[in-house]
Design an enzyme around this catalytic site. Sequence first.
Site, PDB file in Angstrom:
ATOM      1  N   SER A   1      -2.544 -14.525 -21.496  1.00  0.00           N
ATOM      2  CA  SER A   1      -1.996 -13.383 -22.120  1.00  0.00           C
ATOM      3  C   SER A   1      -3.126 -12.678 -22.824  1.00  0.00           C
ATOM      4  CB  SER A   1      -1.012 -13.809 -22.822  1.00  0.00           C
ATOM      5  OG  SER A   1       0.371 -14.128 -22.197  1.00  0.00           O
TER       6      SER A   1
ATOM      7  N   THR B   1       4.993 -18.954 -26.508  1.00  0.00           N
ATOM      8  CA  THR B   1       5.125 -19.674 -25.321  1.00  0.00           C
ATOM      9  C   THR B   1       5.731 -21.242 -25.655  1.00  0.00           C
ATOM     10  OG1 THR B   1       4.053 -20.254 -23.028  1.00  0.00           O
ATOM     11  CG2 THR B   1       2.442 -20.050 -25.112  1.00  0.00           C
TER      12      THR B   1
ATOM     13  N   LYS C   1       9.915 -21.463 -27.740  1.00  0.00           N
ATOM     14  CA  LYS C   1      10.779 -20.261 -27.554  1.00  0.00           C
ATOM     15  C   LYS C   1      11.958 -20.459 -28.011  1.00  0.00           C
ATOM     16  CE  LYS C   1       8.440 -18.844 -23.207  1.00  0.00           C
ATOM     17  NZ  LYS C   1       8.624 -18.367 -21.611  1.00  0.00           N
TER      18      LYS C   1
ATOM     19  N   GLU D   1      19.902  -8.768 -26.032  1.00  0.00           N
ATOM     20  CA  GLU D   1      20.808  -9.358 -25.175  1.00  0.00           C
ATOM     21  C   GLU D   1      20.324 -10.418 -24.323  1.00  0.00           C
ATOM     22  OE1 GLU D   1      22.324  -6.757 -22.315  1.00  0.00           O
ATOM     23  OE2 GLU D   1      23.596  -8.360 -21.525  1.00  0.00           O
TER      24      GLU D   1
ATOM     25  N   ASN E   1      10.513 -14.888 -26.282  1.00  0.00           N
ATOM     26  CA  ASN E   1       9.156 -14.806 -25.877  1.00  0.00           C
ATOM     27  C   ASN E   1       8.416 -13.792 -26.421  1.00  0.00           C
ATOM     28  OD1 ASN E   1       9.791 -12.662 -24.142  1.00  0.00           O
ATOM     29  ND2 ASN E   1       8.821 -13.409 -22.345  1.00  0.00           N
TER      30      ASN E   1
ATOM     31  N   ASP F   1      11.210 -12.463 -20.109  1.00  0.00           N
ATOM     32  CA  ASP F   1      10.798 -13.266 -18.776  1.00  0.00           C
ATOM     33  C   ASP F   1      11.754 -12.937 -17.583  1.00  0.00           C
ATOM     34  OD1 ASP F   1       8.766 -14.946 -19.745  1.00  0.00           O
ATOM     35  OD2 ASP F   1      10.255 -16.589 -20.444  1.00  0.00           O
TER      36      ASP F   1
ATOM     37  N   ALA G   1      15.696 -26.881 -13.817  1.00  0.00           N
ATOM     38  CA  ALA G   1      16.703 -26.494 -14.674  1.00  0.00           C
ATOM     39  C   ALA G   1      16.110 -26.310 -16.131  1.00  0.00           C
ATOM     40  CB  ALA G   1      17.795 -27.453 -14.558  1.00  0.00           C
TER      41      ALA G   1
ATOM     42  N   ALA H   1      12.213 -21.641 -17.706  1.00  0.00           N
ATOM     43  CA  ALA H   1      12.112 -20.584 -16.669  1.00  0.00           C
ATOM     44  C   ALA H   1      13.318 -20.344 -15.597  1.00  0.00           C
ATOM     45  CB  ALA H   1      10.832 -21.013 -15.807  1.00  0.00           C
TER      46      ALA H   1
ATOM     47  N   THR I   1      16.766 -34.138 -12.545  1.00  0.00           N
ATOM     48  CA  THR I   1      17.714 -34.723 -13.559  1.00  0.00           C
ATOM     49  C   THR I   1      18.758 -33.751 -13.135  1.00  0.00           C
ATOM     50  OG1 THR I   1      15.848 -35.034 -15.083  1.00  0.00           O
ATOM     51  CG2 THR I   1      17.905 -35.352 -15.819  1.00  0.00           C
TER      52      THR I   1
ATOM     53  N   ARG J   1      20.838 -31.761 -16.089  1.00  0.00           N
ATOM     54  CA  ARG J   1      20.295 -30.451 -16.420  1.00  0.00           C
ATOM     55  C   ARG J   1      20.763 -29.429 -15.797  1.00  0.00           C
ATOM     56  NH1 ARG J   1      14.159 -30.185 -18.143  1.00  0.00           N
ATOM     57  NH2 ARG J   1      14.635 -28.790 -19.566  1.00  0.00           N
TER      58      ARG J   1
END
Length: 279
Positions: A19, A64, A68, A80, A89, A104, A130, A133, A155, A158
């Site tokens: 970044s 990051t 977050k 929203e 983020n 994102d 899951a 991201a 898993t 999740r």
Amino acid sequence: MVTAPTAVILGWPVRHSRSPMIHRHWLATLGIAGDYVPLPVEPERIEVVLNGFAELGYVGGNVTVPHKEAAFRAVTAADEVARALGAVNTLWLEGGRLVGGNTDAAGFIANLDEKSPGWDSTDTALVLGAGGAARAVVWALGSRGVARTIVVNRTPGRAEALAKHFGKPVEAAAWDTLPKWLSKAGLLVNTTTLGMAGQPDLSLDLVPMPETAVVNDLVYVPLETGLLAAARKRNLVAVDGLGMLLHQAVPGFERWFGRRPEVTAALRDLIVADIGQAA
Ligand code: NAP
């Protein structure tokens, strides 16, 4: 003393973040006096840092991994998307109050719109993973009206929790049902860390996928993952994750520095060269 407006990236660790390179490129090309610096903060200190952020003198910043969710809890108001994801983020100040958003999902959409226009005409999208991201991706798919999103995760609990959070049209499915879902999916998105440098590869048989399918890997180090190579071999559209990283940075820069920057080939080349050196 008047200092140039400076934004930060809060993370732990944060030294590998691209970044600063992205934002400094835009500051330089737009001729804006300002800076963007990494601010490593340990998880134990993040709450204190965020609660005192308005007094630190920065114009805002990015957040990051792993902060977050903490940033979402710390802001006085959130946009929203951040409210839908429970994660922030991008931070900025309004009247001295800390406000947050999440870019994102917009970055994911802008990348696919640029690299594969019409990607959202599919009825079924398949999302691997899951985590944080995946949440942004699932929200983005819903916002573009994709009728059915299947989430598959190592898993299973999740994936089920994520499907429950968003409700219909998001469904969780077991990893061993992947061949069935691959045959139905017009879009496959990898949001797991598989395929990242230093991680095991994601090896999938893409033969069942429709001929018109699009494959998007959120991993961008390396740029060309095993999954994308397999997609190209099958003549599918393959979209790497770097575009998402570049596009998610645009709204923050505009808020902090007052000009909307562009995601250009020159910027992409700069980051690609850096990734190449790091590999
Ligand atoms: P995260 O919250 O930690 O989630 C990681 C995901 O990867 C989980 O679903 C996890 O499954 C899965 N996973 C990890 N190791 C695995 C393995 N050996 N086998 C199968 N699944 C495995 O991370 P995140 O923040 O969502 O980030 C995920 C990836 O997306 C990272 O590579 C990150 O760099 C990338 N990303 C890219 C962008 C971009 O702008 N391009 C933006 C955000 C993230 P379990 O639930 O079973 O642990």
